[in-house]
Design an enzyme around this catalytic site. Structure first.
Site: not given
Ligand SMILES: Nc1ncnc2c1ncn2[C@@H]1O[C@H](COP(=O)(O)OP(=O)(O)O)[C@@H](O)[C@H]1O
Lengths: 227, 600, 81, 81
Positions: A87, A195, A197
């Site tokens: 990102c 994302h 994570e």
């Protein structure tokens, strides 16, 4: 000994803790790196997390690019160190010219948060080798400026060299050729908008597919070490 | 060359007792102005007048609501969980032996009508700073919204702006939005409601105080520069010299939020708290330095001296009352041991945040503000913060209450045929108040921090607090202005019960309440009656449920002309869940599961 | 063909967080003698060859669509005619 | 004090959805003879009184920070001296 993955905090980084958690859950050792410190403290790989560095003033990633740590990261990347930008981290990598192209305002002009289905287009990078070829994965995509653009010639070269790493199955932002993530020529530097994570635990994410990205780099590093 | 216009000092004020002052324009009543003169034994300076008018306003002094809000304190059940309650920036409740949580809901209705994006954004920013001021790390936000008719052209201006503002601020500061509500009703056309909730978590030992205590301690202003934001209220004090310059700079202006600076504020404050470098802390909210200085000084045991020219300014030519009244966002006030001041400044600098020593704690019992060596304020701080006027305003049941109660659900036409039922279901699904809200909620980040276990579209947001133990919280924010219009006592209780149920169905145990009371003008006895009924309803309801009201916010004057909005109490209920892995999500489960309806 | 440029800037008393962030970054480029940076929008509008009332129409567009009068002001310049 | 204005525009081959959105909204304002709208940035930089090499410094700022050469081009104009 587990591999040490540095996670950089810029002023305005938001996902630094989450990136560290992902590294930890995948079996690596997260190491906090600071934007204003040229040292990267002996890490084996670097994760540039998402967020709004410097409030995304001007263009996302435009100011973070000038930080002390980025000079070192650039040099290390040139030596083959794996670097991942997610990102805002992807935007920093493009602004730093470590990756080609740019990320601009979504075609629909809004910030949008939706899980994205992606296809892993190449497993020949430091960050995707643990996936099955053409694996379909789901990661949260949430951004206002994630539309990937580049010259047609650049895009053709990326396609030809197998450097399009992730492609959207339902393009959420108008990215050219549905591109969600790309790699540099050597395959050690990878950027992607969605994302990983935030997809590391069934409890909190739409999937646990994000673990595969960190697992890839850990595999890549241990392979290098055993070679 | 430092040039500034001559100011109205304490000396000047004493020498010119008969000077005409615009106290009425500043919203003070005749007797309020007289009381200020009595307190000071002279006329107030312009700066003092500005400060009293701000601190004694409805917004800051709760002068019309105070007598009723006392019920919360009286009826609140005692619970060992409550670590800080009403009167603090936000209520704090213990989760377990180690962790505490603080949460609060606040309104930013009027600014969001004037400038929807920035109004809503700064509303989110303001509530986040309340959470920081308690010593907590903000971990989530929620928003409760009311707009006019969905097809009204002005709704097309207000709604996207508000959502953009909430989304931009929350996303950029890095807080997941875990839920809220959105309703449409023509009564909110000229007065939309934007209520924002924030929740934060802290080790219990990190609880902070707003006291400016310890003579010699340093007063530090942290964060953004001070500009002419939101000084509209005191612009009548603009000196002739300044307005003559004809600059458009003199105009009162809208506050603009800067979530990036807020993010730095969070990180710096938490670092300072953890390193035990802070004696007292207060956020700068709507009333800016005026409120922060007088509240911290009043909470302490001595006084305070401030040199106002040290405040870093963004605009040229600001006068002392402008600086005191400015509503510039993203600022905090810290009280720090002088031996630790260097380190505080250095840590702020490391994050790229401005920090400036602007004064000291004294033992004089007075709040004294100098500007370039001239004293412009010299007052007892409690007279500003604690001893404002209190009104017991008249109450009267609205005349039309009987009339609207006649219009009962039983008298409405009912769908009779299959086709009519089908059509009714379709109409309901498509109606603005029931339809899918994802156009809004997709503009909010819900997963940053990686601890959101349930968010939209669930009944309550559930957030994990501790990865090792799995302990977490659930929060729901609910209100129903139409019910409250029919019967404010039961309407408020229904909102409370809805939020309570929404928390309970996730598997959490409700433990605390925060409320935002949105009403019309308190000078209207009908509105005041609605208010009293709603407060009593909440206080009684909480007593029955055995959970305390820990804080909240009152927003009066929500009306267009003489037309008040529906009374709209919005209730936030917080629950604790021992292991978030055992949360119960929305949905029908698996084929073969039994479906049961419980309750009445 | 007339080309109109509308510059939209935040009013001077309004905080410009973007400008502040860029100002803060300049020292990293070795630039230390800048006192202020403000960031606004530049809008380039191309009217058809035979469009009429270009100035008037531009004013309507700027006023109603491009600028938010609560916080922004605008300036119009017409480049060709 | 020198005031420098840097205009940054998306290169013409890059889609500008914001400009397109404005273009699409014009008929509602009664404006029908506009053929194109492009939206870029206007950056106003104020240098200190005795700043030197203002032009050179502005070029560095524009080239390295204000514009991203992959997608944007810029123009500099110096207003005072
Ligand atoms: N303004 C808002 N901000 C955040 N979440 C919202 C907002 N409006 C609605 N939601 C979320 O959307 C979902 C559906 O809302 P709603 O239609 O009001 O459902 P319900 O009637 O079950 O509360 C809920 O999870 C709610 O929290």
């Amino acid at each position: 000994m587990s591999a040490r993955v540095g996670v950089v905090t810029f002023p305005g980084s938001l996902d630094d803790r989450d990136a560290a958690r992902a590294v930890y859950l995948a079996g690596g050792e997260p190491v906090a790196l600071w934007h204003d410190d040229a040292q990267i403290h002996g890490v084996d790989a670097v994760f540039l997390p998402g967020g709004f560095s410097y409030g995304d003033a001007l263009r996302c990633g435009a100011i973070a690019r000038f930080s002390q740590v980025m000079d070192t990261v650039k040099a290390a990347a040139a030596q083959g160190m794996p670097v991942l930008g997610v990102c805002n981290g992807f935007q920093v990598l493009c602004e730093s010219h470590l990756l080609p192209g740019a990320l601009v305002r979504n075609a629909h002009l809004r910030y949008r948060n939706r899980p994205a289905r992606l296809r892993v287009e190449t497993t020949r990078t430091a960050w995707t080798n643990a996936f099955a070829p053409e694996a379909e994965i789901v990661l949260p995509a949430k951004h206002g400026e994630g539309r990937y653009v580049a010259d047609e010639a650049v895009l053709d070269r990326l396609e030809g060299d197998g450097r399009v790493v992730f492609r959207y199955l339902d393009n959420p932002n108008g990215s050219m050729r549905d591109i969600a993530g790309v790699a540099n020529e050597a395959g050690n530097v990878v950027g992607l908008m969605p994302h990983p994570e935030h997809a590391v635990e069934a409890l909190t994410g739409p999937s646990t597919d994000g673990l595969g990205i960190v697992a890839s780099v850990l595999a890549h590093l241990s392979e290098g070490a055993s070679r | 060359m430092t040039s500034y216009v001559p100011v109205d000092t304490v000396g000047v004020a004493s020498a010119t007792p008969d000077e005409k002052q615009p106290w009425a324009e500043l919203g003070l009543k005749d007797d309020e102005y007289q009381r200020i003169r009595e307190i000071l034994g002279r006329r107030p300076t312009q700066s003092e007048l500005a400060m009293y008018s701000i601190m004694w306003s409805e917004h800051c002094s709760y002068k019309s609501s105070k007598v009723h809000l006392r019920q919360f304190g009286q009826k609140n059940p005692r619970t060992p969980r409550l670590l800080a309650g009403i009167g603090e920036n936000a209520g704090v409740v213990a989760i377990d032996e180690n962790i505490a949580v603080t949460f609060k809901v606040e309104s930013h209705n009027h600014p969001s009508y004037v400038e929807p994006k920035q109004g809503a954004a700064t509303g989110v920013g303001g509530i986040i700073r309340d959470i920081i001021a308690m010593g907590a790390r903000p971990i989530a936000v929620m928003d409760s919204l009311r707009f006019g008719a969905i097809d009204h052209p002005d709704t097309a201006r207000v709604l996207p702006g508000v959502v953009d503002g909430i989304g931009h601020y929350g996303n950029c500061v890095g807080l997941p939005n875990i839920g809220g509500e959105t309703y449409f009703d023509p009564c909110y056309q000229g007065n939309p409601l934007v209520n924002a909730l924030s929740v934060g978590v802290m080790p219990r030992s990190r609880l902070q105080s707003m006291q400016a205590s310890g003579t010699g301690n340093v007063v530090i202003l942290l964060g953004a520069k001070t500009g002419r934001d939101g000084i509209g209220g005191v612009s009548v004090l603009a000196s002739a010299t300044f307005s003559e310059s004809g600059e458009d700079d003199a105009r009162p202006s809208v506050q603009v939020g800067d979530p990036f600076t807020e993010k730095l504020l969070i990180e710096v404050c938490l670092e300072l708290f953890d390193a035990q470098l802070v004696v007292g802390v207060q956020d700068l909210g709507g009333a800016g330095l005026t409120c922060a200085l007088s509240e911290t000084a009043a909470a302490g045991d001595g006084g305070m001296h401030v040199d106002l020219e040290l405040v870093p300014l963004r605009a040229k030519g600001m006068e002392p009352h402008d600086i005191l009244a400015s509503e510039s966002q993203e600022r905090m006030l810290l009280i720090v041991d002088p031996a630790k001041a260097e380190e505080v400044l250095a840590r702020a600098h490391r994050w790229g945040l401005l920090a400036t020593a602007i004064g000291t704690v004294t033992d004089t019992g007075r709040l004294v503000v100098d500007f370039h060596g001239q004293t412009v304020v010299d007052v007892p701080p409690k007279s500003l913060a604690d001893e404002g006027p209190v009104y017991n305003r008249p109450l009267a049941e609205p005349n039309d209450l009987g009339l609207i109660a006649v219009d009962r659900a039983e008298t409405l036409p009912r769908p009779a045929t299959d086709e009519e039922i089908r059509q009714t279901v379709l109409d309901m699904a498509a109606s603005p108040n029931l339809c899918d809200k994802s156009w809004i909620t997709e503009q909010y980040d819900s997963s940053v921090f990686g601890n959101t276990v349930l968010g939209t579209p669930h009944d309550a947001g559930v957030v994990r607090l501790d990865e090792r133990t799995g302990v977490g919280i659930a929060i729901s924010l609910d209100g129903n202005g139409r019910f409250a219009r029919l019967d404010p006592y039961h309407g408020a209780q229904l909102a409370l019960a809805e939020a309570y149920r929404n928390v309970a169905v996730t598997g959490a145990t409700p433990i605390a309440v925060s409320d935002c009371l949105n009403f019309g003008s308190p000078e209207d006895p009908h509105v005041m009656w609605q208010f009293e009924r709603a407060v009593t309803g909440i206080a009684d309801g909480c007593q029955k449920l055995g959970i305390p009201v820990t804080g909240g916010n009152v927003s009066f004057y929500n009306q267009t002309g003489r037309e008040a909005i529906h009374p709209t109490p919005v209730i936030g209920v917080l629950g604790v869940i021992e292991d978030v892995a055992r949360r119960i999500p929305l949905g029908l489960g698996r084929t073969g599961d039994t479906i049961a309806l419980i309750g009445t | 063909m007339a080309r109109v440029v509308v510059d939209v800037m935040l009013k001077s008393e309004i905080l410009d967080p973007q400008g502040e962030a860029v100002l803060g970054a300049l020292p990293r480029l070795g630039v230390t003698d800048v006192s202020s940076v403000r960031i606004g929008k530049r809008v380039e509008i191309e009217f058809d060859e035979n469009a009429r009332n270009v100035e008037e129409q531009s004013r309507v567009i700027a006023d109603q669509l491009l600028a938010n009068p609560v916080i922004e002001s605008f300036a119009i310049s017409i480049e060709g005619a």
